[in-house]
Design an enzyme around this catalytic site. Structure first.
Site, PDB file in Angstrom:
ATOM      1  N   GLU A 248      -5.747  -7.399  10.091  1.00  0.00           N
ATOM      2  CA  GLU A 248      -4.758  -8.279  10.033  1.00  0.00           C
ATOM      3  C   GLU A 248      -3.490  -7.838  10.754  1.00  0.00           C
ATOM      4  O   GLU A 248      -2.497  -8.439  10.990  1.00  0.00           O
ATOM      5  CB  GLU A 248      -4.235  -8.755   8.692  1.00  0.00           C
ATOM      6  CG  GLU A 248      -3.507  -7.915   7.744  1.00  0.00           C
ATOM      7  CD  GLU A 248      -4.252  -6.448   7.266  1.00  0.00           C
ATOM      8  OE1 GLU A 248      -5.454  -6.395   7.642  1.00  0.00           O
ATOM      9  OE2 GLU A 248      -3.649  -5.703   6.862  1.00  0.00           O
TER      10      GLU A 248
ATOM     11  N   SER B 167       0.741  -1.093   0.077  1.00  0.00           N
ATOM     12  CA  SER B 167      -0.060  -0.042  -0.017  1.00  0.00           C
ATOM     13  C   SER B 167       0.620   1.235   0.043  1.00  0.00           C
ATOM     14  O   SER B 167       0.310   2.484  -0.343  1.00  0.00           O
ATOM     15  CB  SER B 167      -1.014   0.003   1.200  1.00  0.00           C
ATOM     16  OG  SER B 167      -1.896  -1.113   1.169  1.00  0.00           O
TER      17      SER B 167
ATOM     18  N   GLN C  71     -12.739   1.177   0.427  1.00  0.00           N
ATOM     19  CA  GLN C  71     -12.947   2.170  -0.533  1.00  0.00           C
ATOM     20  C   GLN C  71     -13.494   1.551  -1.883  1.00  0.00           C
ATOM     21  O   GLN C  71     -14.730   2.197  -2.344  1.00  0.00           O
ATOM     22  CB  GLN C  71     -11.724   2.898  -0.696  1.00  0.00           C
ATOM     23  CG  GLN C  71     -11.080   3.461   0.514  1.00  0.00           C
ATOM     24  CD  GLN C  71      -9.689   3.840   0.359  1.00  0.00           C
ATOM     25  OE1 GLN C  71      -9.128   3.820  -0.604  1.00  0.00           O
ATOM     26  NE2 GLN C  71      -9.182   4.274   1.311  1.00  0.00           N
TER      27      GLN C  71
ATOM     28  N   GLY D 272      -4.561   6.780   2.841  1.00  0.00           N
ATOM     29  CA  GLY D 272      -4.702   8.340   2.630  1.00  0.00           C
ATOM     30  C   GLY D 272      -6.075   8.853   2.080  1.00  0.00           C
ATOM     31  O   GLY D 272      -6.090  10.302   1.640  1.00  0.00           O
TER      32      GLY D 272
ATOM     33  N   CYS E  87      -9.414  -1.720   3.862  1.00  0.00           N
ATOM     34  CA  CYS E  87      -8.530  -0.705   3.413  1.00  0.00           C
ATOM     35  C   CYS E  87      -8.893  -0.372   2.033  1.00  0.00           C
ATOM     36  O   CYS E  87     -10.158   0.187   2.026  1.00  0.00           O
ATOM     37  CB  CYS E  87      -7.103  -1.036   3.341  1.00  0.00           C
ATOM     38  SG  CYS E  87      -6.150   0.681   3.327  1.00  0.00           S
ATOM     39  N   LEU E  88      -7.837  -0.363   0.839  1.00  0.00           N
ATOM     40  CA  LEU E  88      -8.448  -0.092  -0.430  1.00  0.00           C
ATOM     41  C   LEU E  88      -9.852  -0.840  -0.872  1.00  0.00           C
ATOM     42  O   LEU E  88     -10.581  -0.157  -1.474  1.00  0.00           O
ATOM     43  CB  LEU E  88      -7.270  -0.481  -1.500  1.00  0.00           C
ATOM     44  CG  LEU E  88      -7.571  -0.194  -2.850  1.00  0.00           C
ATOM     45  CD1 LEU E  88      -7.681   1.336  -3.117  1.00  0.00           C
ATOM     46  CD2 LEU E  88      -6.761  -0.786  -3.705  1.00  0.00           C
TER      47      LEU E  88
ATOM     48  N   GLY F  41      -4.380  -2.019  -0.757  1.00  0.00           N
ATOM     49  CA  GLY F  41      -3.565  -1.849  -1.975  1.00  0.00           C
ATOM     50  C   GLY F  41      -3.182  -0.226  -2.112  1.00  0.00           C
ATOM     51  O   GLY F  41      -3.862   0.465  -1.176  1.00  0.00           O
TER      52      GLY F  41
ATOM     53  N   HIS G 237      -6.749  -2.005   9.357  1.00  0.00           N
ATOM     54  CA  HIS G 237      -6.212  -3.195   9.169  1.00  0.00           C
ATOM     55  C   HIS G 237      -6.253  -4.412  10.346  1.00  0.00           C
ATOM     56  O   HIS G 237      -5.592  -4.452  10.993  1.00  0.00           O
ATOM     57  CB  HIS G 237      -4.717  -3.208   8.791  1.00  0.00           C
ATOM     58  CG  HIS G 237      -4.444  -2.353   7.541  1.00  0.00           C
ATOM     59  ND1 HIS G 237      -4.273  -3.124   6.317  1.00  0.00           N
ATOM     60  CD2 HIS G 237      -4.522  -1.144   7.449  1.00  0.00           C
ATOM     61  CE1 HIS G 237      -4.001  -2.236   5.557  1.00  0.00           C
ATOM     62  NE2 HIS G 237      -4.301  -0.853   5.864  1.00  0.00           N
TER      63      HIS G 237
ATOM     64  N   ASN H 148      -3.447   2.468   7.631  1.00  0.00           N
ATOM     65  CA  ASN H 148      -2.608   2.939   6.531  1.00  0.00           C
ATOM     66  C   ASN H 148      -3.408   3.228   5.452  1.00  0.00           C
ATOM     67  O   ASN H 148      -3.487   2.680   4.767  1.00  0.00           O
ATOM     68  CB  ASN H 148      -1.622   1.850   6.257  1.00  0.00           C
ATOM     69  CG  ASN H 148      -0.738   2.426   5.244  1.00  0.00           C
ATOM     70  OD1 ASN H 148      -0.609   3.571   4.705  1.00  0.00           O
ATOM     71  ND2 ASN H 148      -0.300   1.396   4.126  1.00  0.00           N
TER      72      ASN H 148
ATOM     73  N   GLY I 171      -2.773   3.846  -3.710  1.00  0.00           N
ATOM     74  CA  GLY I 171      -3.331   4.769  -4.750  1.00  0.00           C
ATOM     75  C   GLY I 171      -4.584   5.408  -4.319  1.00  0.00           C
ATOM     76  O   GLY I 171      -5.229   4.986  -3.373  1.00  0.00           O
TER      77      GLY I 171
END
Lengths: 1180, 363
Positions: B342, B48, B259, B299, B255-256, B228, B340, B297, B230
Site C-alpha cells: 500500500e 506500526s 508474521q 523489526g 507486515c505484522l 501493526g 507494504h 517497516n 511490536g
C-alpha cells in the site's frame, strides 16, 4: 538475464568538443561505459573528435577514432573495422549527448547501420525518435494519459501563427533536435514571437518547433530513471530546480533530492516517469524525465525526456554515488539490474533506489564577462559553460559551499568583499554609528551615496551588470528589476532584498522561487544580524575559546556553511586560528556518500565535509564529547591532486584530463591517491578515479581542512597543484606556507616565471629575446610605458585565466580603459594578497608566428645542473600572435618552420626549463618575428594543450610529468613508457577551437587576445590540408567545395588576401567583395561582384546575402570589434546561420589549402580514418 | 516558535543534544531509523511505530508541512521523532499546518539538530537501541539510565495499544461492492483499506481480538491481516484465530499480518538487528524475477527454514539481506508479504498484490 553473447564489437559515439549544453559530463559517462563494456569482454570502438577527453585515451577503448562525428566517418569506421576482420555489430548511441544521438540517428536514417548489419543498443531508433520528435512525444504522452502543456508543432511561420492564435501569449518556443534548447525561448510579445520562432525553425535539424503554453513560474523537477530488459524501473535521483520554469535546467540552481514534494506527489511523478519509460520504449538504459508542477494546484505536466545519459544523470551519479552510465552500459548488453552489484556498498545490487542523507546543490558557471555584448538574462536556452556541486547536511550549508566553489569572488552567500551591504555597514560603523549593522536593515530610505568598493574584482563577477546597484541601499526599482529577471546574480539580490526588509512573499512574487528556498536564504540573512550583534563575544570566543553565545554562534556559523573568510570579513578581524596543516580537534566532520544513508557499510571512500554538533558519550560516569569522523585512510603515503573546479572558458576538461592522469600515475607508482574537486561533470570526480575522493570547494580553507584530516591518519607525500589550471595554482603559495608539501615545480620557481621583472632578468641571463615590455602599477605608468614602446601594445593582468582582460591597444584612449579593467581583473585577491598585482604591457609583435611548446623536465631548482628536459610537442599556430593561444588553431608538427628553427625552439625551451627549475610540465609561448624567436610567456605547469600533444604524439605526458614530480628521473620514466629522446609524429594533427558565439545572440564572432572558446577538436591525417579539413568539420564547419565566397578585409590584409582570392576563383568559387576589397581585387585582375556594407544601396547588401543563405564562405578580417559595428553584426549573423566564417588571413590560407587538397582527392570521399592505436604504433 | 533544549539518550551511553519541537516532556522507546526521503507524515501516522522513536535519515524534514490527506491512522502512536533540521517555514499548496504544530497537538516529542547520520551508524552497528527523548532532564547519566530502564521491544505486545475497540465498515469506492472483505486491524494503515475499497471491496474492519466465528459471520470473500507494531509472537489470540481460519477463505497478510500468518502456520519469527524502515528496498518476486522497490517497516522477520518446514513457499526475497519478504501457501489460499504494497509512503510497484488478492476472492 546474462550478458549478450551475440554481439562482440561495440561502437560508442562520444559528444565531440565541449560546447555550451554539452560539457565534460559525457567524457565522464562515456569513459565509465567504455570501461564497463570492456570489463565484460566486449571490444569497444570509439568515435570522438575531442582529444582532451579521457575517453579518447588509447587505453580506454580498443580502437579510438579521433575523427569528426558525422555519418560519413561512422561509415568509414564500420568499413575499416570490417576490413580488419572484426566487424562492428552494435552501436551504443546514448553516451555522447545530443551530438552522439543525432549522429547515430542520421547514420541509421541513411541506411548505413542496416548496410553493415549494426544494431543500435541502449535505445532503438524508434525510441529515440519518439522521445526527440515533439509530435511523436506528445502523442505518446497523450496515449498514457499524462498531462502536457497545451502546444502545437510548426514547420513554418504560417503554422506557427495559427498555433499561437489558439494558445495565446505568453508562450514558450522549443526547436526540435537542438543542444541545450538552442534557438528557443519564452516570448510575451508578438514581435518576439515572430523573431524567435523564425530562429528556432532555422536551428532545428528537422526544421520543427514546438510552441507551448507558458508554464513560467511553475516548479521544475527532474527524475533520473533506469529501466532494464525485465521491465525493472528504478529512480536514481530526484532533482528540484530552485529557479522555476523559464530557466533552462542547465542554467538553474538545482537541489537533490527534491525538497518540496510530499510523498504522494513524488510517487505520482515516479509513476509517470515509469509510464514514460515504458511508452517511449527505453528497454535497457537510463533517461532523464522532466516535470513542471503548478505550485497553486499541484498539476503535474511532463516537459520532456531524454533517452540517454545527460548532464543531469552525471549530476545524479555524483550526488548519489550511483554510476548511472556504467549501469546503463551493462543494461544495454543484456544484464538486468539485480545482476549488477552496487559498487559503493559491494554487498547490495544495483536494483535499488539510492537514498541520501545530505543535500546537494548545483550552481551553473557562466562566463558573461567574456561576452560583454551578450544578454545575461537566463532563458530556456542554456548559457552556462560549467557547474559546481556541493554537498552539505543542510541546504544552507551546501548552498554556501557551492557558491564558494564557483570562484566568482564570493566566499559564500554574502559577507565577502563584494557584499555591498557589508561594505556600507562597515563604513557606517567606522563613522561611529554603533548600531549600523542592525539599523541598515530597516533604514532603506536613507539617502546614502557611499559607493561600494571592490565589487568588480575577480575572474568572473557573480553579476556582470552591476551598474544599477552600486549604492546602498539599492534603488527599489533596480532591485525589483533584478529579482524579476532570472540572471546569475539573482541570489545575491535576494539577499539584499531581505537586508532591506522585503518579505518572502514580496520576493516570491518577483522571483517565483519557492518560499521554502527563500526562507532558507532569509535564515542566513537573519543569522548575519545575530552574528554582528554579538560581534565582540564572537571575536572573544574565536580568540580565547570558552563557552557562551560567541562560541555558539561560531559553531552555528560553521553549520550554516559560512567560511572563516566570511566571518573574519564580517567581524573585521582575523579570527585567531593557526592556519597550519596539523590535525586539530574542532575540524568539522567528514561524511561519506554511500547511496544508502548509512544503512549499510560502504566500501568506496567518497567524502564531503560538514559540521555537526558533538555527540556526548557517558562512559563509566564520565561524559566525553566528540564529533564522529568517517574518514578511514590506509597507512601508505598519500598523494593529493587538486582539481580545477567548475569548467569555464580557459579552464576546462583539458585540466581535468591532466588531474585524472596524475591520479592514475601516482597510483601506478604505489601511492594512495586523493582527489579534491567540486566539478560534478568530470572523470576526476568519479568515485574510482582515485582511492579517495573529496567533493569540496577548491578554496584555501576547504582544501586545508581536507589536508589536515589526511595527515591525521596517513603520511602525506605531496600535493599536486600544477594540473588543475589556475585554480589550484592560486592556492599553492598559501598551502605551502601552511606546511603542505607542494610537489613538482616549487612555488618560488612559479613565482620566477610569473614575476615580470625577475623573468626578464632570467631571459637576459639566458640570452633569450622577449618583446620589449614594462610593468605598470598605475594608470599613469602604463601610459609612459606605452609611449616608450610605441603602439600597438598588449596589456594583461598577472595571475589570470584564459587571457582574462588581456587587450591589444592601438592608442592612449584604449589603453586607459583597458588598464583600469586589467587592474580589477586579477584573481589573486582571493588568494590572500592585498595590493593588486601589476599590469604587464608588452610591445606587440606585428605579423609574428606564434608557437606553443610543451615540455617535461626534472630539475630541482632554478639553474639546476642535473636533470633533463624533453620537448613533448611544438605547435605552430595558424593565426598570428595576438589571438589567444587557446583560441588559435594549431598544428603538430609545425607546418612552416624549418628543422633548424624547430631545433632552436627546443633548445630555448630546455634552457628555460633549467633556468626556472621546472619539475614537471612546462608550456612556453614563442612568437617568431622577422625570423627571431621571442619568448612571450612561460607557464611551469600543465597547459591546456597537454592532452592534444599526448594524443598527437602517443605519449601520456601528464603521467610522465607526475612520475617526475614524485621524484623519478625523466630518463627512467621515458623508459617506462617506451619513449625515445625526441618523439617525432609522422602525421599532422590539428587542434581547432569551438566557440559559443551562436548561443549569444548578436555577439561579434571575432577572435582576440581574450580566450572565448569553450572546447576543442582534433583533426589528424597525412597532410596539413586534410587534417585541417577534418578539424574544421569536427567543429561543425563544413568547408565548401564550391559556391559563393565573400571577401571583405581590412587595409593591411588587402595585399595578403589576393592569392587567397585568386585560388578560390581558380577552384570555381564565385567571388563577392565589399567596395574596398573589390577594388583591390580588381587592381590585381581578380573579378568579383561588389556588395554594399549598407542597406539600400544599388549593390546587394552584405547582411541580406548572409541572411538569405546566398553565401557559402565569408572571409572577413576585422577593422572594428563588437556588436556596435556593422561588421560585428555580419559576423554575428553568419555565426547564427552556420555560415563558415574566417576572420584571419592565416585561417583563410589554411582553409584554402584544405579545400584544394580535398578537391584534389575528390571531396570528402577521400577522407579516411585511422585509429589512434595505429598512429601510436607508428610512433614507437 | 521558541526553541528549548532537548536530549536524546541511548541505552549504550550516547547522548545527542538538540532542540525541542512538537510536544515537551519525556518519552522512551526503541530508536529506529527510516531512510525514506519523503513521506514523514505517513510515517508519523503509521501505528506500526508504536513504542518506537523514529529517526529520519533524510536531513531536512517538515519542508511541505502536514496536510489533511496523507494520514494513515487517526492518532499518532510513535514515542518520538528525531530529525537533523526542522523546516522553519513549510511550502505546499496542500499544507494545513506545520509539522511542529502537528506533533504538538498530538503530544509527540520531537528533537531537531541531531547528528542523525552518527545516530544511524550507531544503530546500524549495534542494532536497535532503546532511547529516551526529554525536554525535562539534561543530565546525560540520568538520561542514559532512563533509556536503560525502558521496555525491551522483544516480547512486547503493542497491538493492544493501537487496536480499535469496535468494528467499522468501509464502503467500496464507486458504488456497489463486488466483494466483502474483513480486515483485521492490529494498527492497520488506512491506505490498505483505501486500496481494497478502490478495487471494489466493502471492508469490515475488526479488532484482532475478534473470534473466527464473528469474522465469518458476515460471510466474507476474503480476509486481510494488516500491519501493526511490536513483537508478533506476543499476539497469541490473533494467531490462534488465524489458525482456525486458514484454509477456509483467501487470506492476505501484510507486515505484522505476514508474521502472524507464518506463526499461525507453525513457522518462527526473529528480531532483525535494526529492522527495515524505508522506501527503497529491492524485493525480488521469485516467480517473475522482477524487482519491486518497496516500502518497508518491520523489526521482526520470518525464519525461512521453519516456514518451509510447514509448507510455506518463498515468493519474495529482499535483495539487500536475502531475508524473507513474502510467502504463499497455495493449498491454504494464504499469501503474505513482509513489506507494504500500500506504500504511503513509498513506491507503488507492489500495488499488483491487492489485485492478486481481489482476484482470489471470486474463487
Amino acid at each position: 538475464m546474462p550478458k549478450r553473447e551475440d554481439i562482440h564489437n561495440i561502437l560508442v559515439i562520444g559528444s565531440g568538443p565541449i560546447v555550451i549544453g554539452q560539457g565534460c559530463e559525457f567524457d565522464y559517462s562515456g569513459t565509465q561505459a567504455c570501461k564497463a563494456l570492456r570489463a565484460e569482454g566486449y571490444r569497444v570502438v570509439l568515435l570522438n573528435s575531442n582529444p582532451a577527453t579521457i575517453m579518447t585515451d588509447p587505453e580506454t577503448a580498443d580502437r579510438t577514432y579521433v575523427e569528426p562525428i558525422t555519418p560519413h566517418f561512422v561509415q568509414r569506421i564500420l568499413q575499416l573495422e570490417k576490413d580488419r576482420g572484426q566487424p562492428i555489430d552494435a552501436l551504443l548511441p546514448t553516451l555522447g549527448g545530443q551530438t552522439g544521438l543525432n549522429c547515430a540517428m542520421e547514420t541509421h536514417e541513411l541506411g548505413i547501420l542496416a548496410e553493415y548489419g549494426v544494431e543500435m543498443i541502449g535505445a532503438s531508433p524508434e525510441t529515440i525518435a519518439k522521445a526527440e520528435d515533439r509530435t511523436l512525444f506528445k502523442q505518446a504522452m497523450q496515449r498514457i494519459g499524462l498531462d502536457l502543456p497545451k502546444s502545437g508543432t510548426a514547420h513554418n511561420m504560417d503554422e506557427a501563427r495559427a498555433i499561437i492564435a489558439d494558445i495565446g501569449l505568453p508562450c514558450c518556443i522549443r526547436p526540435a533536435y537542438t543542444l541545450g534548447g538552442e534557438g528557443g525561448g519564452f516570448v510575451s510579445t508578438m514581435d518576439a514571437f515572430v523573431d524567435i520562432a523564425a530562429r528556432g525553425l532555422a536551428r532545428s535539424r528537422i526544421g520543427e518547433i514546438l510552441i507551448e503554453e507558458s508554464l513560467y513560474g511553475w516548479k521544475e523537477f527532474e527524475l533520473e530513471v533506469i529501466r532494464d530488459c525485465n521491465d525493472n524501473v528504478v529512480i536514481i535521483c530526484s532533482i528540484e530546480n530552485m529557479d522555476p520554469m523559464g530557466v533552462h535546467t542547465g542554467d538553474s540552481i538545482t537541489v537533490a533530492p527534491a525538497q518540496t514534494l510530499t510523498d504522494r506527489e513524488y510517487q505520482r511523478m515516479r509513476d509517470s516517469a515509469k509510464a514514460v519509460m515504458r511508452e517511449i520504449g527505453v528497454t535497457c538504459g537510463g533517461s532523464n524525465v522532466q516535470f513542471a508542477v503548478d505550485p497553486r494546484t499541484g498539476r503535474q505536466c511532463i516537459i520532456e525526456m531524454n533517452p540517454r545519459v545527460s548532464r543531469s544523470s552525471a549530476l545524479a551519479s555524483k550526488a548519489t554515488g550511483y554510476p548511472i552510465a556504467k549501469v546503463a552500459a551493462k543494461l544495454a548488453v543484456g544484464y538486468s539490474l539485480d545482476e549488477i552489484p552496487n559498487d559503493i556498498t559491494r554487498t547490495t545490487p544495483a536494483s535499488f533506489e539510492p537514498t541520501i542523507d545530505y543535500c546537494v546543490v548545483k550552481i551553473p558557471r557562466w562566463t558573461f564577462e567574456k561576452f560583454p555584448d551578450a544578454d545575461e538574462t537566463l532563458t530556456t536556452q542554456m548559457k552556462s559553460v560549467g557547474e559546481a556541486m556541493a554537498i552539505g547536511r543542510t541546504f544552507k550549508e551546501a548552498f554556501q559551499k557551492c557558491i564558494r566553489s564557483m570562484e566568482i569572488q564570493r566566499a559564500g552567500f554574502g559577507l565577502d568583499r563584494n557584499d555591498r551591504w557589508l561594505t556600507s555597514a562597515h563604513e557606517r560603523f567606522a563613522e561611529g554609528q554603533a548600531d549600523a549593522y542592525r539599523t541598515l536593515r530597516i533604514r532603506e530610505e536613507v539617502a546614502d551615496e557611499a559607493i561600494m568598493l571592490g565589487s568588480r574584482q575577480g575572474e568572473a563577477p557573480a553579476d556582470v551588470d552591476e551598474s544599477t546597484a552600486t549604492h546602498w541601499p539599492i534603488d527599489r526599482a533596480a532591485l525589483r528589476q533584478k529579482l524579476s529577471t532570472p540572471c546569475q546574480g539573482r541570489p545575491y539580490y535576494i539577499r539584499y532584498a531581505f537586508k532591506m526588509g522585503w518579505t518572502i512573499e514580496q520576493v516570491h512574487e518577483l522571483t517565483q522561487i519557492d518560499p521554502w528556498f527563500l526562507d532558507q536564504m532569509q535564515q542566513l540573512v537573519e543569522f548575519e544580524a545575530e552574528l554582528l550583534e554579538h560581534a565582540p563575544q564572537v571575536v572573544a570566543a574565536a580568540t580565547h575559546g570558552g563557552v557562551g553565545v560567541g562560541t555558539d554562534l561560531l559553531r552555528k556559523s560553521e553549520m550554516l556553511g559560512y567560511s572563516a573568510t566570511q566571518i573574519a570579513l564580517a567581524l573585521r578581524t582575523q579570527i585567531g586560528r593557526t592556519d597550519q596543516i596539523e590535525p586539530r580537534d574542532d575540524d568539522g566532520a567528514f561524511r561519506m556518500v554511500d547511496t544508502c544513508a548509512a544503512e549499510f557499510e560502504a566500501a568506496t571512500p567518497y567524502y564531503y565535509s560538514t559540521h555537526e554538533a558533538p555527540t556526548m558519550r557517558v562512559e563509566d560516569g564520565r561524559v566525553v564529547n566528540g564529533v564522529e569522523h568517517e574518514i578511514r585512510l590506509k597507512a601508505e603515503p598519500h598523494v593529493v591532486v587538486l582539481g580545477g573546479g567548475p569548467n569555464r572558458i580557459g579552464q576546462g576538461i583539458e585540466f581535468d584530463y591532466c588531474c585524472v592522469h596524475a591520479a592514475m600515475e601516482a597510483r601506478r607508482l604505489g601511492y594512495r591517491t586523493v582527489m579534491i574537486n567540486s566539478n560534478p561533470e568530470t572523470v576526476s570526480t568519479d568515485y574510482d578515479t582515485s582511492d579517495v575522493l573529496f567533493f569540496e570547494p577548491l578554496t584555501h580553507e576547504d582544501v586545508l581542512r581536507v589536508l589536515r584530516n589526511i595527515v591525521a591518519q596517513a603520511p602525506l607525500r605531496g600535493v599536486i597543484v600544477q594540473f588543475g589550471g589556475q585554480t589550484p595554482l592560486n592556492l599553492a603559495e598559501a598551502l605551502k606556507a601552511a606546511g603542505a608539501p607542494i610537489i613538482g615545480t616549487p612555488p618560488e620557481s612559479i613565482h620566477l616565471s610569473e614575476d615580470r621583472d625577475e623573468f626578464t632578468k632570467l631571459l637576459s641571463e639566458l640570452g633569450l629575446l622577449q618583446p620589449e615590455s614594462g610593468t605598470a602599477r598605475s594608470v599613469e605608468q602604463a601610459h609612459d610605458i606605452a609611449e616608450r614602446l610605441g603602439f600597438p601594445v598588449l596589456i594583461r593582468p598577472s595571475y589570470v585565466l584564459g587571457g582574462r582582460a588581456m587587450e591589444l591597444c592601438n592608442n592612449h584612449e584604449d589603453l586607459d580603459r583597458y588598464v583600469r579593467r586589467a587592474f580589477a581583473a586579477t584573481d589573486r585577491v582571493s588568494a590572500g594578497m592585498n595590493a593588486p598585482p601589476p599590469v604587464l604591457i608588452d610591445k606587440f609583435l606585428l605579423d609574428a608566428t606564434e608557437i606553443d611548446v610543451d615540455a617535461v623536465a626534472d630539475f630541482s631548482r632554478p639553474g639546476d645542473t642535473k636533470g633533463d628536459c624533453v620537448v613533448c610537442g611544438i605547435m605552430e599556430h595558424i593565426e598570428h600572435a595576438g589571438i589567444h593561444s587557446g583560441d588559435s588553431t594549431c598544428a603538430i608538427p609545425p607546418h612552416s618552420l624549418s628543422a633548424e628553427k624547430v631545433r632552436e625552439l627546443e633548445r630555448q625551451a630546455q634552457l628555460l626549463a633549467r633556468g626556472i627549475g621546472v619539475r614537471g610540465l612546462m608550456n612556453v609561448q614563442f612568437a617568431i618575428a622577422e625570423g627571431k624567436p621571442y619568448v612571450l610567456e612561460v607557464n611551469p605547469r600543465a597547459s591546456r594543450t597537454v592532452p592534444f600533444v599526448s594524443k598527437a604524439t602517443g605519449v601520456p605526458w601528464a603521467k610522465v610529468a607526475t612520475s617526475v614530480m614524485l621524484g623519478r628521473s625523466l630518463r627512467d620514466v621515458l623508459w617506462d613508457y617506451g619513449v625515445g629522446r625526441r618523439p617525432r609524429p609522422t602525421m599532422t594533427a590539428i587542434k581547432a577551437p569551438v566557440f559559443p558565439f551562436k548561443k549569444f545572440h548578436g555577439v561579434d564572432a571575432v577572435l582576440g587576445p581574450e580566450m572565448r572558446s569553450t572546447g576543442e577538436v582534433m583533426g589528424i591525417d597525412e597532410s596539413f590540408g586534410l587534417a585541417f579539413a577534418k578539424a574544421a568539420m569536427a567543429t561543425g564547419l563544413s568547408l565548401p567545395m564550391s559556391g559563393n565566397a565573400l571577401v571583405s578585409v581590412n587595409d593591411p590584409d588587402k595585399p595578403r588576401v589576393l592569392p587567397i582570392a585568386r585560388e578560390l576563383k581558380e577552384m570555381g568559387f564565385k567571388l563577392f567583395a565589399t567596395v574596398g576589397t573589390h577594388l583591390a581585387l580588381k587592381t590585381a585582375g581578380i573579378p568579383s561582384v561588389v556588395v554594399s556594407k549598407q542597406a539600400g544601396a544599388p549593390e546587394g547588401f552584405l547582411l541580406d546575402l548572409i541572411n538569405h543563405g546566398v553565401l557559402d564562405l565569408l572571409i572577413n578580417t576585422p577593422i572594428h570589434y563588437g556588436a556596435s559595428w556593422e561588421e560585428g553584426r555580419w559576423r554575428a549573423a553568419a555565426t547564427a546561420r552556420h555560415l563558415p566564417l574566417i576572420t584571419t588571413i592565416a585561417g583563410a590560407q589554411a582553409a584554402v589549402a584544405a579545400i584544394r587538397e580535398m578537391k584534389a582527392r575528390g571531396a570528402n570521399r577521400a577522407l579516411g580514418v585511422r585509429a589512434l592505436q595505429d598512429y601510436g604504433a607508428g610512433l614507437r | 516558535m521558541r526553541t528549548m533544549r532537548c536530549y536524546l539518550a541511548l541505552e549504550d551511553g550516547t547522548v545527542f543534544a538538540g532542540e525541542s519541537f512538537g510536544a515537551e516532556g519525556t518519552s522512551a522507546g526503541e530508536v529506529v531509523f527510516n531512510t525514506a526521503m519523503s513521506g514523514y507524515q505517513e510515517i508519523l501516522t503509521d501505528p506500526s511505530y508504536c513504542g518506537q522513536i523514529v529517526t529520519m535519515t533524510s536531513p531536512l524534514i517538515g519542508n511541505y508541512g502536514v496536510n489533511l490527506e496523507d494520514v494513515e491512522a487517526a492518532k499518532l502512536h510513535l514515542s518520538g521523532f528525531v530529525v537533523k533540521e526542522l523546516a522553519r517555514r513549510h511550502s505546499s499548496y496542500r499544507a494545513s499546518g506545520s509539522l511542529h504544530e502537528y506533533l504538538h497537538a498530538a503530544g509527540v516529542v520531537g528533537i531537531s539538530g541531531v547528528d542523525t547520520r552518527a545516530l544511524t551508524r550507531r544503530l546500524r552497528d549495534r542494532g536497535s537501541l532503546r532511547g529516551v527523548i526529554s525536554t525535562e532532564m539534561s543530565d546525560p547519566a540520568v538520561l542514559v539510565g532512563k533509556a536503560r530502564a525502558s521496555a525491551q521491544m522483544e516480547g512486547r505486545n503493542l497491538v493492544e495499544a493501537v487496536m480499535p475497540r469496535n468494528e467499522t465498515r468501509i464502503e467500496s469506492a464507486g458504488g456497489s461492492a463486488k466483494f466483502r472483505v474483513v480486515a483485521v486491524d492490529c494498527g492497520i494503515k488506512q491506505n490498505i483499506l483505501r486500496e481494497l475499497a478502490q478495487l471494489g471491496c466493502e471492508v469490515r474492519v475488526v479488532p484482532p481480538t475478534t473470534s473466527a466465528e464473528r469474522i465469518l459471520e458476515s460471510r466474507p470473500h476474503g480476509l486481510l491481516l494488516g500491519n501493526g507494531p511490536g513483537d508478533p509472537a506476543t499476539v497469541g489470540e490473533a494467531i490462534a484465530t488465524m489458525q482456525s481460519l486458514i484454509g477456509r477463505l483467501p487470506i492476505f497478510g501484510i507486515c505484522l499480518g505476514h508474521q502472524l500468518l507464518a506463526l499461525a502456520l507453525g513457522a518462527k519469527t526473529y528480531k532483525l538487528k535494526f529492522g527495515h524502515h524505508g522506501a527503497n528496498h529491492p524485493v525480488q518476486n521469485v516467480d517473475t524475477g522482477r524487482v519491486e522497490i518497496t516500502s518497508q517497516n518491520h523489526g521482526f522477520a520470518v525464519d525461512v527454514p521453519s516456514l518451509q518446514a510447514v509448507g510455506g513457499r518463498v515468493t519474495h526475497v529482499n535483495l539487500y539481506d536475502k531475508s524473507l519478504e513474502g510467502f504463499a501457501h497455495a493449498d491454504q489460499r494464504v499469501f503474505a508479504v513482509q513489506y507494504h504494497p500500500e506504500a504511503a509512503p513509498g513506491p507503488h510497484d507492489s500495488q499488483y498484490l491487492f489485485e492478486q488478492f481481489v482476484g482470489m476472492l471470486g474463487d
